[in-house]
Design a protein around this motif. Structure first.
Motif, PDB file in Angstrom:
ATOM      1  N   ALA A 168       1.156  -1.546   0.328  1.00 35.72           N
ATOM      2  CA  ALA A 168       0.337   0.217  -0.360  1.00 35.72           C
ATOM      3  C   ALA A 168       0.845   1.147   0.013  1.00 35.72           C
ATOM      4  CB  ALA A 168      -0.946  -0.121   0.697  1.00 35.72           C
ATOM      5  N   TYR A 169       1.777   0.855   0.880  1.00 39.02           N
ATOM      6  CA  TYR A 169       2.909   2.409   1.053  1.00 39.02           C
ATOM      7  C   TYR A 169       4.099   1.895   2.005  1.00 39.02           C
ATOM      8  CZ  TYR A 169       0.414   2.349   5.285  1.00 39.02           C
ATOM      9  OH  TYR A 169      -0.595   3.214   6.155  1.00 39.02           O
ATOM     10  N   GLN A 204       2.424   4.111 -10.612  1.00 42.01           N
ATOM     11  CA  GLN A 204       1.522   3.184  -9.030  1.00 42.01           C
ATOM     12  C   GLN A 204       1.822   3.871  -8.401  1.00 42.01           C
ATOM     13  OE1 GLN A 204      -0.815   0.986 -10.028  1.00 42.01           O
ATOM     14  NE2 GLN A 204      -0.830   1.218 -12.300  1.00 42.01           N
ATOM     15  N   PHE A 205       3.296   3.930  -7.709  1.00 40.80           N
ATOM     16  CA  PHE A 205       3.389   5.109  -6.681  1.00 40.80           C
ATOM     17  C   PHE A 205       3.887   6.219  -6.922  1.00 40.80           C
ATOM     18  CE2 PHE A 205       3.629   0.145  -5.695  1.00 40.80           C
ATOM     19  CZ  PHE A 205       3.736   0.245  -4.970  1.00 40.80           C
ATOM     20  N   PHE A 206       3.503   7.143  -5.873  1.00 39.00           N
ATOM     21  CA  PHE A 206       4.088   8.739  -5.752  1.00 39.00           C
ATOM     22  C   PHE A 206       5.034   8.989  -4.234  1.00 39.00           C
ATOM     23  CE2 PHE A 206       3.040  12.975  -5.271  1.00 39.00           C
ATOM     24  CZ  PHE A 206       3.744  13.439  -7.399  1.00 39.00           C
ATOM     25  N   ARG A 207       5.561   9.701  -4.410  1.00 34.23           N
ATOM     26  CA  ARG A 207       6.550  10.246  -3.241  1.00 34.23           C
ATOM     27  C   ARG A 207       5.610  11.430  -3.043  1.00 34.23           C
ATOM     28  NH1 ARG A 207      11.654  11.015  -1.239  1.00 34.23           N
ATOM     29  NH2 ARG A 207      11.770  11.596   0.547  1.00 34.23           N
ATOM     30  N   ILE A 208       4.587  11.361  -1.740  1.00 28.47           N
ATOM     31  CA  ILE A 208       3.668  12.351  -1.446  1.00 28.47           C
ATOM     32  C   ILE A 208       4.403  13.702  -0.789  1.00 28.47           C
ATOM     33  CG2 ILE A 208       1.739  11.456  -1.790  1.00 28.47           C
ATOM     34  CD1 ILE A 208       1.030  10.993   1.059  1.00 28.47           C
ATOM     35  N   ASN A 209       4.941  13.256   0.428  1.00 27.53           N
ATOM     36  CA  ASN A 209       6.812  14.079   0.972  1.00 27.53           C
ATOM     37  C   ASN A 209       7.886  13.600   1.197  1.00 27.53           C
ATOM     38  OD1 ASN A 209       5.786  12.310   3.055  1.00 27.53           O
ATOM     39  ND2 ASN A 209       3.979  13.179   3.896  1.00 27.53           N
ATOM     40  N   ALA A 215       1.278   3.948  -2.867  1.00 28.85           N
ATOM     41  CA  ALA A 215       0.816   3.212  -3.881  1.00 28.85           C
ATOM     42  C   ALA A 215      -0.809   4.272  -4.812  1.00 28.85           C
ATOM     43  CB  ALA A 215       0.155   1.746  -3.626  1.00 28.85           C
ATOM     44  N   LEU A 216      -0.853   4.147  -5.490  1.00 28.25           N
ATOM     45  CA  LEU A 216      -2.544   4.370  -6.053  1.00 28.25           C
ATOM     46  C   LEU A 216      -3.737   3.473  -5.287  1.00 28.25           C
ATOM     47  CD1 LEU A 216      -3.594   6.766  -7.864  1.00 28.25           C
ATOM     48  CD2 LEU A 216      -4.111   4.896  -9.293  1.00 28.25           C
ATOM     49  N   SER A 217      -2.952   2.497  -6.185  1.00 31.23           N
ATOM     50  CA  SER A 217      -4.146   1.159  -4.881  1.00 31.23           C
ATOM     51  C   SER A 217      -4.755   1.184  -3.304  1.00 31.23           C
ATOM     52  CB  SER A 217      -3.490   0.080  -5.270  1.00 31.23           C
ATOM     53  OG  SER A 217      -2.862  -0.195  -4.287  1.00 31.23           O
ATOM     54  N   ALA A 218      -3.943   2.531  -2.679  1.00 34.39           N
ATOM     55  CA  ALA A 218      -4.090   2.872  -1.327  1.00 34.39           C
ATOM     56  C   ALA A 218      -4.720   3.795  -1.372  1.00 34.39           C
ATOM     57  CB  ALA A 218      -2.543   2.857  -0.593  1.00 34.39           C
ATOM     58  N   ILE A 219      -4.669   4.654  -2.132  1.00 31.87           N
ATOM     59  CA  ILE A 219      -5.822   6.171  -1.731  1.00 31.87           C
ATOM     60  C   ILE A 219      -6.837   6.032  -1.703  1.00 31.87           C
ATOM     61  CG2 ILE A 219      -5.820   8.603  -2.462  1.00 31.87           C
ATOM     62  CD1 ILE A 219      -3.086   8.333  -3.498  1.00 31.87           C
TER      63      ILE A 219
END
Length: 258
Positions: A168-169, A204-209, A215-219
């Protein structure tokens, strides 16, 4: 036999050394090195004994493992270690260089060592250096679509392979990088978030901070606040509220809309 392990995943490196000694207790591991820079320095400082065989990861901390062979003009036989998928592995088969797929299997390691003994011990390597340029070109063309699809983690006294699709992250907490699965399992991994951002599919994955790579699927939900501030609800829920860094908001929105 003298062996050099060039691998930036500490658990993989340690497991490989254990399996090598289990296969043959007389095998001497000269060093475990995590990067191109440290490997080049090691060869400069350690002329003897020379390694008879290299175990070389594709992606190291600072560059591609192939750069070591290029820089040093090595003819030492190599067994590559990789976590990449089948079409990437085909490149190694075509170029007649052996490989081990992570997580490393004891039987596959034994087969690779037997192949080494059969093909290499009685003659110097003629093909490794010649094949490096072709492999580099192939990897550079393919790297944009080839990403890590699993991670090896330690759970108690056991090793387990976690598929990337089940994650998930990733978070950085108390100087430790943790992965959290969709089932809520939290496990430490031997990577920085910077390294993970290079290894994972950016779609599929983004560093938000600074502390979360998600993961996109965890949002689950994204909340907007005055001033454009964004709060992200994740599943499973982390232990603190998660906000997108101000300098990442625009790129985060673009990523979410792809």
């Amino acid at each position: 036999m003298n062996v050099l392990i060039i691998e930036d995943e500490k658990l993989t490196s340690q497991r490989l050394e254990t399996l090598l000694h289990r296969y043959d207790p007389t095998i001497h591991v000269l060093a475990q090195l995590p990067s191109v820079t440290k490997t080049l320095h090691w060869f400069k400082e350690n002329q003897y004994p020379k390694p008879d065989l290299l175990f070389l990861d594709i992606h190291l901390e600072d560059d591609l493992g192939f750069r070591i062979i290029e820089e040093l003009k090595l003819t030492t036989p190599v067994i590559f270690t990789t976590a990449y998928n089948e079409y990437m592995l085909q490149a190694f088969k075509v170029n007649s260089i052996d490989y081990l797929l992570k997580p490393i299997d004891a039987d596959e390691l034994a087969a690779a060592l037997e192949k080494f003994q059969l093909l290499w011990q009685n003659k110097p390597s003629q093909s490794v250096e010649n094949n490096v340029s072709a492999l580099l070109q192939f990897l550079e063309k393919s790297s944009s679509t080839t990403y890590k699809d699993r991670f090896m983690v330690t759970i108690g006294t056991k090793l387990r392979s976690i598929k990337t699709q089940d994650i998930a992250y990733f978070s950085f907490e108390d100087k430790i990088t943790l992965l959290t699965t969709h089932e809520g399992l939290r496990l430490s991994v031997d990577y920085s978030l910077e390294k993970l951002a290079q290894l994972l599919d950016p779609h599929q994955f983004f560093r938000i901070n600074r502390s979360f790579l998600v993961a996109l699927s965890a949002i689950h939900t994204v909340h907007t606040y005055s001033g454009g501030k964004l709060k992200v609800d994740l599943e499973p829920a982390p232990r603190q509220e998660i906000f997108v860094s101000g300098d990442r908001i625009t790129s985060f929105k673009e990523w979410m809309g792809k």
